[in-house]
Design an enzyme around this catalytic site. Structure first.
Site, PDB file in Angstrom:
ATOM      1  N   PRO A  14       0.790  -1.227   0.000  1.00 28.61           N
ATOM      2  CA  PRO A  14       0.000   0.000   0.000  1.00 28.61           C
ATOM      3  C   PRO A  14       0.824   1.280   0.000  1.00 28.61           C
ATOM      4  CG  PRO A  14      -0.111  -1.102   2.131  1.00 28.61           C
ATOM      5  CD  PRO A  14       0.532  -2.061   1.166  1.00 28.61           C
ATOM      6  N   ASN A  15       0.328   2.215  -0.782  1.00 28.37           N
ATOM      7  CA  ASN A  15       0.855   3.581  -0.898  1.00 28.37           C
ATOM      8  C   ASN A  15       2.174   3.682  -1.676  1.00 28.37           C
ATOM      9  OD1 ASN A  15      -1.294   4.757   0.666  1.00 28.37           O
ATOM     10  ND2 ASN A  15      -0.380   3.771   2.435  1.00 28.37           N
ATOM     11  N   ARG A  22       5.406  10.846  -2.501  1.00 27.71           N
ATOM     12  CA  ARG A  22       5.080  10.521  -1.114  1.00 27.71           C
ATOM     13  C   ARG A  22       6.288  10.784  -0.205  1.00 27.71           C
ATOM     14  NH1 ARG A  22       4.596   4.369   1.358  1.00 27.71           N
ATOM     15  NH2 ARG A  22       3.983   5.018   3.450  1.00 27.71           N
ATOM     16  N   TYR A  27      11.288   8.747   1.483  1.00 29.55           N
ATOM     17  CA  TYR A  27      11.291   7.685   0.465  1.00 29.55           C
ATOM     18  C   TYR A  27      12.021   8.052  -0.815  1.00 29.55           C
ATOM     19  CZ  TYR A  27       7.829   5.677   3.604  1.00 29.55           C
ATOM     20  OH  TYR A  27       7.201   5.157   4.715  1.00 29.55           O
ATOM     21  N   ASN A  79       7.915  -5.844  -0.507  1.00 24.46           N
ATOM     22  CA  ASN A  79       7.810  -4.657   0.336  1.00 24.46           C
ATOM     23  C   ASN A  79       6.343  -4.529   0.725  1.00 24.46           C
ATOM     24  OD1 ASN A  79       7.663  -2.242   1.599  1.00 24.46           O
ATOM     25  ND2 ASN A  79       8.783  -1.072   0.055  1.00 24.46           N
ATOM     26  N   ALA A  82       2.953  -0.732   5.019  1.00 23.50           N
ATOM     27  CA  ALA A  82       2.499  -0.764   6.419  1.00 23.50           C
ATOM     28  C   ALA A  82       2.020  -2.149   6.848  1.00 23.50           C
ATOM     29  CB  ALA A  82       1.395   0.267   6.626  1.00 23.50           C
ATOM     30  N   GLU A 103      12.579  -9.452   2.326  1.00 24.93           N
ATOM     31  CA  GLU A 103      11.795  -8.281   2.738  1.00 24.93           C
ATOM     32  C   GLU A 103      12.546  -7.024   2.307  1.00 24.93           C
ATOM     33  OE1 GLU A 103      10.954  -8.336   6.957  1.00 24.93           O
ATOM     34  OE2 GLU A 103      10.329  -6.237   6.937  1.00 24.93           O
ATOM     35  N   HIS A 105      12.607  -2.667   2.045  1.00 20.65           N
ATOM     36  CA  HIS A 105      12.069  -1.356   2.433  1.00 20.65           C
ATOM     37  C   HIS A 105      12.980  -0.264   1.899  1.00 20.65           C
ATOM     38  CE1 HIS A 105       9.224  -3.231   5.151  1.00 20.65           C
ATOM     39  NE2 HIS A 105      10.220  -3.975   5.591  1.00 20.65           N
ATOM     40  N   ARG A 112      12.903   4.455  12.663  1.00 14.91           N
ATOM     41  CA  ARG A 112      11.762   5.373  12.616  1.00 14.91           C
ATOM     42  C   ARG A 112      10.880   5.196  13.860  1.00 14.91           C
ATOM     43  NH1 ARG A 112       9.144   4.811   6.884  1.00 14.91           N
ATOM     44  NH2 ARG A 112       8.036   6.663   7.643  1.00 14.91           N
TER      45      ARG A 112
HETATM   46  C1  DQA Z   1       8.118   0.981   3.927  1.00 19.29           C
HETATM   47  C2  DQA Z   1       8.237   1.157   5.440  1.00 19.29           C
HETATM   48  C3  DQA Z   1       6.899   0.962   6.109  1.00 19.29           C
HETATM   49  O1  DQA Z   1       7.023   1.180   7.520  1.00 19.29           O
HETATM   50  C4  DQA Z   1       5.869   1.952   5.579  1.00 19.29           C
HETATM   51  O2  DQA Z   1       4.607   1.710   6.148  1.00 19.29           O
HETATM   52  C5  DQA Z   1       5.803   1.962   4.101  1.00 19.29           C
HETATM   53  C6  DQA Z   1       7.054   1.899   3.341  1.00 19.29           C
HETATM   54  C7  DQA Z   1       9.437   1.282   3.204  1.00 19.29           C
HETATM   55  O3  DQA Z   1       9.588   0.841   2.065  1.00 19.29           O
HETATM   56  O4  DQA Z   1      10.301   1.974   3.746  1.00 19.29           O
HETATM   57  O5  DQA Z   1       4.743   2.089   3.509  1.00 19.29           O
HETATM   58  O6  DQA Z   1       7.781  -0.376   3.670  1.00 19.29           O
END
Ligand code: DQA
Length: 158
Positions: A14-15, A22, A27, A79, A82, A103, A105, A112
């Site tokens: 998501p997002n 964003r 990011y 990835n 959240a 995984e 990110h 964070r």
């Molecule tokens: C994320 C880190 C997560 O905590 C966050 O909710 C994201 C992006 C990252 O790629 O840094 O949406 O996965």
């Protein structure tokens, strides 16, 4: 061109479709389309294929992971956004298929907010790449391909 050594599925949650605009201070300014193009180039150099997708929906991620073995996928880059911090369903899906998963990110969640320090999926992953911005995806691909190359032929190859 010779056939890809491994088929890899890259899932962003998501997002992450909003990358580029964003919270660029966290990011970066690279879009997800650019990340996918870079992954594709790196995959070609490594002799593998990457199918890179994004969804905002937890159940879709679960579906894609569950369908991966019969689609001939050898390994996963994930990835979960959240959902990293909340999703037992994605953890269970990873455990259910048993494919090697890295995984990924862009940010370093451990540096964070406290709620980002727990990853629900980490125990179902062979490793994690975090904190290198857009480069995290390519670094994770390198690691996954190395790990797949080290597996016995019948277990790791498509
Ligand atoms: C994320 C880190 C997560 O905590 C966050 O909710 C994201 C992006 C990252 O790629 O840094 O949406 O996965």
């Amino acid at each position: 061109m010779s056939a890809a050594r491994f088929a890899i599925l890259c899932i962003s949650g998501p997002n992450l479709q909003l990358l580029g605009s964003r919270e660029p201070e966290i990011y970066g300014k690279v879009t997800l389309a650019e990340i996918h193009a870079r992954l594709d180039a790196r995959a070609k150099a490594l002799g593998v294929s990457v199918d890179a997708r994004q969804t905002n929906h937890e159940g879709t991620i679960v579906d894609w992971i569950g369908d991966a073995p019969k689609a001939g996928v050898a390994g996963l880059l994930l990835n979960p956004g959240a959902y990293t911090h909340t999703s037992l369903a994605i953890y269970d899906a990873l455990r259910s298929v048993g494919l090697p998963c890295v995984e990924v990110h862009l940010s370093n969640p451990d540096a964070r907010e406290a709620f980002r320090r727990r990853s629900r999926v980490a125990r179902a992953c062979i490793g994690r790449v975090a904190g290198f911005g857009a480069d995290s995806y390519e670094l994770a691909l390198d690691g996954l391909v190395k790990a797949l190359s080290a597996l016995p032929r019948q277990a790791g190859r498509a």
